[in-house]
Enzyme design. Structure first.
Site, PDB file in Angstrom:
ATOM      1  N   ASP A 253      10.921   1.217  -2.966  1.00 54.55           N
ATOM      2  CA  ASP A 253       9.976   0.965  -4.049  1.00 54.55           C
ATOM      3  C   ASP A 253      10.663   1.340  -5.349  1.00 54.55           C
ATOM      4  O   ASP A 253      10.917   2.515  -5.622  1.00 54.55           O
ATOM      5  CB  ASP A 253       8.705   1.795  -3.863  1.00 54.55           C
ATOM      6  CG  ASP A 253       7.655   1.495  -4.923  1.00 54.55           C
ATOM      7  OD1 ASP A 253       7.909   0.640  -5.779  1.00 54.55           O
ATOM      8  OD2 ASP A 253       6.574   2.128  -4.885  1.00 54.55           O
TER       9      ASP A 253
ATOM     10  N   ASP B 137       3.025  -5.106  -6.153  1.00 57.64           N
ATOM     11  CA  ASP B 137       2.092  -3.976  -6.262  1.00 57.64           C
ATOM     12  C   ASP B 137       1.627  -3.853  -7.707  1.00 57.64           C
ATOM     13  O   ASP B 137       0.536  -4.283  -8.062  1.00 57.64           O
ATOM     14  CB  ASP B 137       2.771  -2.695  -5.770  1.00 57.64           C
ATOM     15  CG  ASP B 137       1.890  -1.459  -5.898  1.00 57.64           C
ATOM     16  OD1 ASP B 137       0.692  -1.609  -6.191  1.00 57.64           O
ATOM     17  OD2 ASP B 137       2.394  -0.337  -5.702  1.00 57.64           O
TER      18      ASP B 137
ATOM     19  N   LYS C 205      -4.319  -2.099  -2.518  1.00 56.15           N
ATOM     20  CA  LYS C 205      -4.688  -0.680  -2.421  1.00 56.15           C
ATOM     21  C   LYS C 205      -6.192  -0.536  -2.555  1.00 56.15           C
ATOM     22  O   LYS C 205      -6.772  -0.878  -3.588  1.00 56.15           O
ATOM     23  CB  LYS C 205      -3.961   0.132  -3.496  1.00 56.15           C
ATOM     24  CG  LYS C 205      -2.455   0.182  -3.275  1.00 56.15           C
ATOM     25  CD  LYS C 205      -1.740   1.022  -4.308  1.00 56.15           C
ATOM     26  CE  LYS C 205      -0.253   1.119  -3.976  1.00 56.15           C
ATOM     27  NZ  LYS C 205       0.503   1.864  -5.002  1.00 56.15           N
TER      28      LYS C 205
ATOM     29  N   GLN D 277      -2.664   5.175  -2.829  1.00 56.37           N
ATOM     30  CA  GLN D 277      -2.479   5.758  -4.150  1.00 56.37           C
ATOM     31  C   GLN D 277      -2.441   7.267  -3.986  1.00 56.37           C
ATOM     32  O   GLN D 277      -3.132   8.013  -4.669  1.00 56.37           O
ATOM     33  CB  GLN D 277      -3.618   5.329  -5.076  1.00 56.37           C
ATOM     34  CG  GLN D 277      -3.246   5.333  -6.546  1.00 56.37           C
ATOM     35  CD  GLN D 277      -2.247   4.263  -6.886  1.00 56.37           C
ATOM     36  OE1 GLN D 277      -2.544   3.082  -6.839  1.00 56.37           O
ATOM     37  NE2 GLN D 277      -1.033   4.668  -7.244  1.00 56.37           N
TER      38      GLN D 277
END
Length: 362
Positions: free
Chosen positions: A192, A243, A267, A295
């Site tokens: 990420d 994302d 999410k 998260q």
């Protein structure tokens, strides 16, 4: 007989300590889970619960702003029947942004609706894939600390690591190689970047990640660089996870139009169940794969994310193991992982422990 109506909406701030800080991106770090328990109380006494996860550096929300937006929306929700989803959505959609406040409110409304009917979210949301492959978010730290934490979570049953990268490319590659040497092919790896690469550096960086055996990379370029992201994706160097570029359904429409990604990371903490389900379905209709992210949610948020993860459109490992980074949780029982998987049906009896909430509330 009329359905029960929304009587009150409440927020209860709480703080849970972490085993160590979670660092990501260019400079962000999380030292404790300071979240808000959202309660929707109906006229018959039914209570729906969810967890809001304020992230000032990502969404601009704080604990105070979450509490403020809940109070603002309560006036419009009060008196609405819990079964009138269209009216409830109009109120929830009457403000923009405030992602985690609105996401948690959506999940609490879903929970209250299921309970008012005599059931739970497991009766209304459990999908066909009740065993979910899980991943763990491995934050940026000294390489030896990252390897130690990886060993700990693998010992706890995780078999996929999402490695935060982006502050120093060569150091990132050394960490990834060390993880591969430590675990071989037993553990899946992906990265990420949190928007830290540039259009100039990204091609070589993605090539190096591919050669190191990573499955995909999440948000390699800044979300604002739309055309550069589309061009990078078109090169096909390494599958891209969306994302930060897909906060909302409207964002997703834009990304699908420009074909910027391969895997959508939804999410529940920011999208709730309503938008989360719709986004997964829209992405799947365009041939995109799906995952459910965290998260840095604690136990209750993880339970809700796990339910969304059971949907047919979810094809990739999901970020359901952040609870392993908590020193304590609000749930009455731990969430356990076996050989890389989470049996979501085993979470039916997990619930908030009132004594734990009282201990950790702010």
């Amino acid at each position: 007989m009329n359905a029960p109506t929304v009587a009150r909406v409440e927020g209860v701030p709480f703080r849970l300590p972490l085993t160590s800080a979670l660092a990501w991106g260019a400079h962000s770090a999380l030292n404790a889970a300071e979240h808000v328990l959202v309660r929707v109380i109906l006229s018959d006494g039914t209570v729906g619960l969810a967890e809001a996860t304020p992230r000032p550096t990502i969404y601009g929300e704080t604990t105070a702003s979450v509490l403020g937006i809940l109070a603002h929306l309560e006036a419009g929700l009060r008196g609405l029947e819990i079964t009138d989803t269209a009216a409830l959505e109009r109120v929830r959609g009457s403000v923009t942004n405030n992602h985690t406040a609105r996401g948690a409110l959506d999940m609490a409304l879903h929970d209250a609706r299921a309970r008012a009917r005599g059931g739970t979210l497991f009766d209304t949301l459990l999908g066909p894939n009740t065993r979910v492959r899980v991943s763990f978010i491995l934050g940026i730290a000294a390489p030896d600390e990252m390897l130690t934490e990886a060993r700990r979570v693998v010992e706890a049953g995780v078999r996929c690591l999402k490695v935060k990268v982006g502050r120093e490319h060569e150091r990132d590659l050394r960490v990834i190689r060390a993880l591969r040497e430590e675990f071989g092919n037993e553990v899946l790896l992906y990265a990420d970047s949190n928007e830290t690469l540039t259009p100039e550096s990204a091609p070589a960086a993605l090539d190096a990640m591919r050669e190191a055996g990573l499955m995909y990379v999440e948000e390699p370029l800044p979300a604002r660089n739309l055309r550069a992201r589309a061009a990078l994706h078109a090169q096909g160097r390494l599958p891209v996870v969306a994302d930060d570029s897909c906060f909302t359904p409207a964002d997703l429409d834009r990304e699908l139009d420009f074909d910027t990604f391969d895997v959508l990371n939804v999410k529940t903490a920011r999208n709730g169940f309503t938008d989360g389900l719709n986004m997964l379905r829209a992405a799947a209709a365009h041939g995109k794969r799906g995952m459910v992210g965290s998260q840095a949610s604690t136990g209750l948020g993880t339970l809700h994310a796990a339910l969304l993860s059971t949907q047919a459109e979810v094809t990739e490992p999901c970020e359901l193991s952040f609870v392993l980074k908590l020193q304590a949780d609000l749930l009455n029982a731990p969430i356990e992982f076996r050989d890389g998987w989470l049996d979501v049906t085993g979470l039916r009896d997990h619930r908030i422990d009132p004594a734990r909430l009282e201990r950790y509330r702010l």
